[in-house]
Design a protein around this motif. Structure first.
Motif, PDB file in Angstrom:
ATOM      1  N   ASP A  71       0.670  -1.095   0.105  1.00 23.75           N
ATOM      2  CA  ASP A  71       0.152   0.197  -0.136  1.00 23.75           C
ATOM      3  C   ASP A  71       0.902   1.307  -0.098  1.00 23.75           C
ATOM      4  N   SER A  72       2.120   0.909  -0.032  1.00 29.43           N
ATOM      5  CA  SER A  72       3.042   1.914  -0.246  1.00 29.43           C
ATOM      6  C   SER A  72       2.893   2.874  -1.816  1.00 29.43           C
ATOM      7  N   ASP A 110      -1.137  -6.487  -0.337  1.00 30.18           N
ATOM      8  CA  ASP A 110      -1.398  -5.403   1.017  1.00 30.18           C
ATOM      9  C   ASP A 110      -2.852  -5.274   1.029  1.00 30.18           C
ATOM     10  N   LYS A 140      -1.039  -9.510   2.838  1.00 29.90           N
ATOM     11  CA  LYS A 140      -0.531  -8.994   4.456  1.00 29.90           C
ATOM     12  C   LYS A 140      -1.293  -7.929   4.773  1.00 29.90           C
ATOM     13  N   GLU A 142      -1.363  -5.326   8.476  1.00 28.51           N
ATOM     14  CA  GLU A 142      -0.692  -4.859   9.862  1.00 28.51           C
ATOM     15  C   GLU A 142      -1.210  -5.110  11.101  1.00 28.51           C
ATOM     16  N   HIS A 164       2.701  -8.120   9.613  1.00 28.61           N
ATOM     17  CA  HIS A 164       3.623  -6.849   9.779  1.00 28.61           C
ATOM     18  C   HIS A 164       3.483  -6.151  10.956  1.00 28.61           C
TER      19      HIS A 164
HETATM   20 MG    MG Z   1       2.255  -1.553   3.433  1.00 35.01          MG
END
Ligand code: MG
Ligand code: MHF
Ligand code: KIV
Length: 291
Positions: A71-72, A110, A140, A142, A164
């Protein structure tokens, strides 16, 4: 006859390299099982982010075994300031492109902020979209202990999860971008988070911006691989954001980044050369014309 067995070398690899995640001869798509076997062999592996099919195909051909559609993308590809505004629609579209551009890498998508925090059922709905519509091999999300129930339901449902912990950028408004796990209490919490995601069934865990010694301890303690970013040299794998690694991001990049090329310079110079050719009438030439 070779003198050292694979197990004796610091970077153990099967003697013929056929199974190694990087440098191996395999051509089929890598699975989470291959990732587990790499930890048993003590093999370190690289992961890069990718947000489009073209870039992903370059890294796939280079042999990068695992790619993260991070998601960067929010700040590195879509022009937002942070990862917070990124939507599940956007992540699904970018992930589908990365899957289409690759044939060997395991693609991890993500889950963006707001697509799993409501609870396990929302997480499963979001992850299912990423698997069915984008074709990712894993997702993924968080969070450590706080995301235990989400990870557990996804894994029980057949969706591999990369966890994460440490710095979790989707919580930037609450925690800022600060080193995590400094001090006894914070270190103990990070260890609890690492064990929680392993118990919930995660196949790997990203450790972001944590002291190297603590990341090494987590790596020794867990049987699942750790993927470090700003977490020292002892993690099982390393991940970097591709635009940082290739010098394309612009502005300030985190200090854990190693820049392997200056694509910003290369692309800027090429754009200027093209512009000067057009303005000066030296492009197109006869060889670029049709009659
Ligand atoms: Mg990320
Ligand atoms: N371009 C880019 N690279 C990344 O690695 C990245 C993103 N974007 N976006 C999503 C998250 C956010 N990340 C970040 C963002 C900022 C810092 C940062 O400012 N770090 C400081 C250290 C802070 C401290 O020492 O407490 C640094 O100077 O590295 C670190 C990781 C990592 N991820
Ligand atoms: C920095 C990595 C781990 C990430 O989550 C991302 O690129 O979004």
């Amino acid at each position: 006859m070779t003198q050292l067995s694979a197990a004796q070398t610091p970077q153990a690899k099967p003697s013929d390299g056929s199974k190694a995640l990087y440098g191996g001869k395999g051509t089929r798509r890598i699975t989470v099982r291959d990732i587990a076997l790499a930890k048993e062999r003590g093999e370190k592996w690289p992961m890069l982010t990718a947000y489009d099919a073209m870039t992903a195909s370059v890294f796939d051909e280079a042999g990068i075994p695992v790619m993260l559609v991070g998601d960067s993308a929010g700040n590195c590809h879509l022009g937002y300031d942070t990862t917070v505004p990124v939507t599940l629609d956007e992540m699904t579209m970018l992930s589908a492109a990365v899957v289409r551009g690759t044939s060997r890498a395991l693609i991890v998508g993500d889950l963006p902020f707001g697509s799993y925090q409501e609870g396990p059922v929302q997480a499963l709905r979001s992850a299912t979209r990423m698997v069915k519509e984008a074709g990712v091999g894993a997702v993924k999300l968080e969070g450590g202990e706080r995301s235990y129930d989400q990870i557990r339901l996804l894994v029980e449902s057949g969706i591999p999860v990369m966890a994460h912990i440490g710095l979790t950028p989707q919580s930037v408004n609450a925690m800022g971008y600060r080193v995590q796990g400094r001090g006894e209490e914070a270190a103990a919490q990070l260890l609890r988070d690492a064990k929680a995601v392993q118990d919930a069934g995660a196949f790997a865990v990203v450790l972001e911006l944590v002291p190297a010694e603590l990341a090494a301890e987590v790596t020794r303690t867990l049987h699942i691989p750790t993927v470090g970013i700003g977490a020292g040299s002892e993690t099982d794998a390393q991940v970097l954001v591709w635009t940082d690694m290739l010098g394309l991001t612009g502005g300030r990049v985190p200090k854990f980044v190693k820049q392997y090329a200056d694509l910003r310079e290369v692309m800027g110079n090429a754009a200027k050369a093209f512009a000067e050719d057009v303005v000066g009438g030296t492009f197109p030439l006869e060889e670029h014309s049709v009659h």
